[in-house]
Design an enzyme around this catalytic site. Sequence first.
Site, PDB file in Angstrom:
ATOM      1  N   ASP A 224      27.056  41.642 -22.476  1.00  0.00           N
ATOM      2  CA  ASP A 224      25.899  42.542 -22.453  1.00  0.00           C
ATOM      3  C   ASP A 224      26.146  43.842 -23.217  1.00  0.00           C
ATOM      4  OD1 ASP A 224      27.746  43.544 -20.614  1.00  0.00           O
ATOM      5  OD2 ASP A 224      26.585  42.898 -18.879  1.00  0.00           O
TER       6      ASP A 224
ATOM      7  N   HIS B  99      25.152  40.694  -9.262  1.00  0.00           N
ATOM      8  CA  HIS B  99      24.800  40.437 -10.661  1.00  0.00           C
ATOM      9  C   HIS B  99      25.996  39.901 -11.435  1.00  0.00           C
ATOM     10  CE1 HIS B  99      25.598  44.851 -12.182  1.00  0.00           C
ATOM     11  NE2 HIS B  99      26.696  44.144 -12.221  1.00  0.00           N
TER      12      HIS B  99
ATOM     13  N   GLU C 276      20.282  40.798 -12.934  1.00  0.00           N
ATOM     14  CA  GLU C 276      20.093  41.411 -11.624  1.00  0.00           C
ATOM     15  C   GLU C 276      19.426  40.419 -10.661  1.00  0.00           C
ATOM     16  OE1 GLU C 276      21.647  44.018 -11.215  1.00  0.00           O
ATOM     17  OE2 GLU C 276      21.263  45.594 -12.672  1.00  0.00           O
TER      18      GLU C 276
ATOM     19  N   ASN D  45      25.611  43.828  -5.991  1.00  0.00           N
ATOM     20  CA  ASN D  45      24.377  43.099  -5.665  1.00  0.00           C
ATOM     21  C   ASN D  45      24.419  41.653  -6.166  1.00  0.00           C
ATOM     22  OD1 ASN D  45      24.127  43.374  -8.419  1.00  0.00           O
ATOM     23  ND2 ASN D  45      22.209  44.529  -8.390  1.00  0.00           N
TER      24      ASN D  45
HETATM   25  P1  PGA Z   1      33.050  46.624 -12.453  1.00  0.00           P
HETATM   26  O1  PGA Z   1      31.659  45.970 -12.804  1.00  0.00           O
HETATM   27  O2  PGA Z   1      34.086  45.729 -13.066  1.00  0.00           O
HETATM   28  O3  PGA Z   1      33.019  47.966 -13.135  1.00  0.00           O
HETATM   29  O4  PGA Z   1      33.141  46.693 -10.972  1.00  0.00           O
HETATM   30  C1  PGA Z   1      31.453  44.621 -12.543  1.00  0.00           C
HETATM   31  C2  PGA Z   1      30.014  44.293 -12.747  1.00  0.00           C
HETATM   32  O5  PGA Z   1      29.148  45.141 -12.455  1.00  0.00           O
HETATM   33  O6  PGA Z   1      29.721  43.177 -13.182  1.00  0.00           O
END
Ligand code: PGA
Length: 241
Positions: free
Chosen positions: A67, A138, A143, A136
């Site tokens: 992304d 994702h 999302e 959450n």
């Molecule tokens: P993080 O993010 O590695 O910074 O915890 C993971 C994500 O949101 O997919």
Amino acid sequence: MNIIKTENYDEMSNMAANKIIEMVRTNPKATIGLATGSTPKGVYKKLIEDHKANGTTYKQATTVNLDEYVGISRNDPHSYHFFMREQLFSHIDIPLEQTYIPDGMAKDLQLECSRFESVIQDLDGVDLQLLGIGHNGHIGFNEPGTSFESRTHVVTLAESTRKANARFFPSIEDVPARAITMGIATIMESKEIILLASGSSKAEAIARLVNGEVNENFPASVLKLHKNVTIIADKDALQFI
Ligand code: PGA
């Protein structure tokens, strides 16, 4: 889903890095799917160390990233383009033209999504995809509520995601509202998937993934329908399993 429990973040990073190293050694032309965020930083550090110490080469490999934020230029330190150059690409021998990240500055975002999707199809899919998980559920920036049929698309970030990522920006107002993300169907076409999680803040998400039902309200749950997924997580993230 296979679950590998590690003692700590360092061991998690080592195990995931070793899988990538093994992949590019056996298949130098492999396509590796990469993720950003705090979790995979240790993996990239190990890949760099191994490249320097053992000469593992990425000259023929290709990478695709999950992304990118919309409206942030690739030279902005908050962009995922910048993150990937700083955390990995500048320190190994992969030609930058073999690294693909959605262009969040594209004038026509829909066209950019189709272009990115075609890149992946033309590469014959991702051989090994690294994923993190949001609180959450994702994966990428897909999302809760995103269709399991989705392809690369523009998303409006959940407020909780903007809050979680505000730590990288001067303030939450500076976190972009939108992003381009690989879709869930695209991610599911990866031949192999490694999902990383570290720390107790991810424990509830991992428990819901492992014990909960497959449901679009919890995007990571789709991984239960994939044949080759390994969760590599430290014991804090696996404390409810
Ligand atoms: P993080 O993010 O590695 O910074 O915890 C993971 C994500 O949101 O997919």
